[in-house]
Design an enzyme around this catalytic site. Structure first.
Site, mmCIF file in Angstrom:
data_model
loop_
_atom_site.group_PDB
_atom_site.id
_atom_site.type_symbol
_atom_site.label_atom_id
_atom_site.label_comp_id
_atom_site.label_asym_id
_atom_site.label_seq_id
_atom_site.Cartn_x
_atom_site.Cartn_y
_atom_site.Cartn_z
ATOM 1 N N ASP A 79 1.221 -7.714 2.165
ATOM 2 C CA ASP A 79 1.384 -6.266 1.976
ATOM 3 C C ASP A 79 2.863 -5.908 1.835
ATOM 4 O OD1 ASP A 79 0.902 -3.589 1.799
ATOM 5 O OD2 ASP A 79 -0.308 -3.443 3.613
ATOM 6 N N SER A 104 3.900 1.968 8.580
ATOM 7 C CA SER A 104 3.685 1.051 7.462
ATOM 8 C C SER A 104 4.998 0.838 6.718
ATOM 9 C CB SER A 104 2.639 1.615 6.505
ATOM 10 O OG SER A 104 1.364 1.586 7.093
ATOM 11 N N HIS A 130 0.822 -1.217 0.000
ATOM 12 C CA HIS A 130 0.000 0.000 0.000
ATOM 13 C C HIS A 130 0.852 1.262 0.000
ATOM 14 C CE1 HIS A 130 0.231 -0.216 4.553
ATOM 15 N NE2 HIS A 130 0.207 1.097 4.422
#
Length: 715
Positions: free
Chosen positions: A219, A647, A82
């Site tokens: 991810d 992240s 992402h």
């Protein structure tokens, strides 16, 4: 600030005592955590972790909103899918959709530009400049005067640091303005997309599984940093060469088990652990409910405008994904506040603090004056934020934002560079151009018009007291927008970029309706900005005094003293751990590829690639099979303290080898931005064994597997 509890800035870290696994620590604080790191089993010397020039910290980088790490000597960077989504989206078309199909460059020449906004930041120097920012500030200054003086000093410190243009420097505040550190980062401007699996892997479960556990999301993605042939950052060019990473992380496929220690290093965005009860109630009762309503409405507008139009769906995929993620988190915060009354918890802490603080009166503290000022300035801050929210609703247009940004650049250009507002100095010009360029892949006239019109209608329904003075008279009517969009040339990238650098006279003489609107709105928005400066200056004067007292109070209790996250490099630690979200329910810390098959329905977002399903059903696990689980692990939980911006953060084992990537938190953990509850706070990570397994068995990314240094399990 009263002398009896004012702490020498250099000693603030010395009182850092960990509680459970709480804390987003500045690297220089880690030597004070030796006993805690040893307790959980970390073998890397704390002094080494504090040194940004040594492994593993020298391999940790920022992408400017996400975290990442070097995993080869040729500038190969691993991060979340992402986090690379913008790069995937900008290179995708309806006919050649890398979002759905994935992308793998088998050669360096096949790697694709990540986009004009893509950057890799390598932090190499951090220095305490608190005295240079704060010394000699007059108590008689107005809030705005104080704020502008601090900003002036910060800009001077940045200019002094950026004499070598390979660096990007910043001077963020810590402990809500008690400390300032100057941070120097090498800024790589040529970043390329190397590999991203299909979103059927990278976003498996979609928004349904977002912030949920169990999770089965791969991810991860790879980028590469490129520089000029001289080894220095350069503008994107075919002549550039891969950056020779001074250091990189060895990847370990040996795996983890329950109770194993981990370290997490990255650039967490924002936390609010030291907010007062009034601020938390305001967030709970105003900020978050309004945010949920606004984002939900905007997403509905986007969905309606792109429905049945594949090209527009691709164009707005990144915007919708980002907005949806914020929505899920904001709703999670509301649910978390409903589940646990954090404001009430803070009430107890605040009462204890104020009682302790009052007892310091005989030692030089004027508690009534400081706390009364504190309460007053926080009330003013909350009141103004309601007007700022309304303005954001009213100006929900990328074309208007572009026009306003370019006009502000022209306005600031009338001043000497050192006197211009931050964000509009010469050093910011490339970023402004990149934003103008980025619209090439993420703007459509019809969609933007629909969003602007819907925003104006929502703004009109807000309480009149929330409308900033002067804004209403300048805003267009929603039914006038069609004509404005039809007449404006700013939707054309070349014509939009041509306005960057023009002077004020050119803007005031323009007939373009969006430029005219930007000029018309300027006085009202500048007035709003100046009111913000006044309040921020008062906050910057009072809050640090409060924080010094809070730190001294916490010191007496042996509680952790770490600054709120502020997008700077931090380290946290923890263990692989299960948790119990509610009575009678326990959730284990690992998920496996078998769960992907169980979830697979063939209906989005639970569509797994056939090659992956076949590999699982054929038990093609190879060296990535966990000896306890009997299959390949996908995601795992840890007790590490994380937030947005983490992240892509590297998860390393006790030896400093890469074993996972952080990408999310459990739904019950979302309120950790305000209050860390060790019993339910869990971060969600991609297990590196799943990443390697996908690369080998599904996407055949053999070139990257060979490029990385991978430690495989002993047979």
């Amino acid at each position: 600030m009263f002398k009896s509890i004012a702490l020498p800035i250099a000693l603030l870290g010395a009182f850092a005592t960990a509680s459970a696994d709480e804390g987003q620590w500045q690297p220089h604080q880690l030597p004070q955590l030796k006993s805690e790191l040893k307790r959980i089993g970390i073998t890397i010397p704390a002094e080494k972790l504090a040194d940004l020039t040594k492994h593993p910290m020298s391999a940790i980088v920022s992408l400017g909103g996400c975290s990442a790490s070097f995993v080869s000597g040729d500038g190969l960077v691993v991060t979340n899918h992402h986090c690379a989504y913008d790069a995937v989206q900008r290179n995708s078309t309806a006919e050649n959709n890398y979002i759905v199909n994935g992308f793998l460059a088998k050669t360096r020449g096949a790697e694709l530009p990540a986009g004009p906004n893509a950057r890799v930041y390598v932090t190499d120097k951090v220095e305490n400049v608190s005295e240079r920012v704060l010394k000699g500030l007059s108590a008689s200054m107005s809030g705005r005067e104080r704020h502008e003086e601090v900003e002036s000093r910060v800009k001077a410190l940045i200019a002094e640091c950026e004499t070598d243009k390979m660096y990007r420097c910043s001077v963020p505040a810590f402990h809500r303005g008690l400390e300032y550190y100057r941070i120097r980062q090498m800024m790589v401007r040529d970043v390329r997309l190397v590999y991203a699996p299909s979103d059927k892997i990278g976003n498996y479960g979609g928004d349904i599984d977002n912030y949920e556990w169990p999770r089965h999301t791969g991810d991860f993605a790879f980028l590469r940093a490129y520089v000029g042939k001289d080894g220095r950052p350069a503008d994107p060019s075919p002549d550039n060469v891969p950056y020779k990473s001074k250091d990189f992380l060895v990847v370990s496929a040996e795996g983890l088990k329950v109770g194993d220690p981990i370290l997490l290093a990255g650039y967490p965005g924002r936390t609010s652990r030291y907010k007062l009860p009034a601020e938390i109630r305001f967030a709970r009762e105003f900020t978050f409910p309004r945010g949920v309503t606004e984002i939900t409405a905007d997403l509905a507008t986007i969905a309606a405008a792109v429905a049945g139009k594949p090209a527009l769906e691709v164009r707005y995929a990144s915007v919708a994904k980002s907005r949806s993620n914020v929505l899920k988190k904001t709703q999670g915060l509301l649910d978390g506040f409903a589940r646990k009354d954090i404001a009430a918890v803070k009430d107890v802490q605040d009462a204890e603090f104020r009682a302790w603080y009052a007892r310091q009166a005989g030692k030089g503290a004027n508690s009534k004056t400081l706390l009364a000022e504190l309460d007053a300035v926080i009330a003013a801050d909350m009141a103004l934020s309601q007007e700022e929210f309304a303005w954001a609703v009213a100006s929900n247009s990328d074309l208007l934002k572009s026009a306003r940004s370019m006009y502000r650049l022209a306005f600031e250009g009338q001043k000497p560079d050192a006197k211009r507002e931050s964000g509009f100095q010469a050093r910011d010009l490339s970023f402004i151009k990149a934003r103008m360029n980025r619209l090439e892949q993420s703007y459509d006239r019809g969609v933007d018009q629909a969003r602007f019109a819907a925003g104006l209608n929502r703004y009109a329904k807000l309480a009149a007291a929330m409308h900033p003075p002067g804004v209403d008279a300048a805003l267009p009517a929603a039914d006038a927008l069609a004509s404005m969009y039809a007449q404006s040339e700013l939707g054309d990238t070349a014509k939009r970029l041509a306005w960057v650098g023009k002077d004020v006279a050119a803007f005031t003489a323009s007939d373009d309706p969006f430029i005219k609107l930007a000029v018309k709105l300027s006085d009202a928005t500048m007035a709003l900005e100046n009111r913000r400066k006044e309040i921020d200056g008062n906050l910057e004067r009072v809050i640090p005094q409060y924080m010094a007292a809070v730190i001294a109070w916490k010191k007496t209790q042996g509680k952790p003293v770490y600054p709120d996250a502020n997008s700077t490099l931090r380290v946290t630690y923890g263990t692989v751990a299960p948790y119990s979200p509610r009575d009678g329910l326990s959730k284990g810390p690992f998920t496996t590829v078998d769960g992907i098959v169980e979830k697979h329905t063939g209906v989005d977002p639970f569509i797994a690639p056939k090659t992956l399903l076949d590999a699982v059903k054929g038990k093609q696990y190879g060296v990535f099979k966990d000896p306890v689980l009997g299959t390949v692990p996908v995601n795992f939980l840890s007790s590490a303290d994380t937030t947005g911006g983490n992240s892509g953060s590297a998860i390393v084992n006790k030896r400093g080898e890469l074993v996972g990537l952080n990408f999310d938190s459990t739904y019950e953990s979302i309120t950790k931005d305000f209050y860390f509850d060790p019993t339910i706070t869990r971060a969600i990570h991609v297990d590196i064994r799943y990443m390697l397994w996908v690369m080998q068995e599904v996407d055949h990314a053999d070139n990257l597997l060979k490029e990385m240094s991978i430690r495989y399990p002993r047979k």
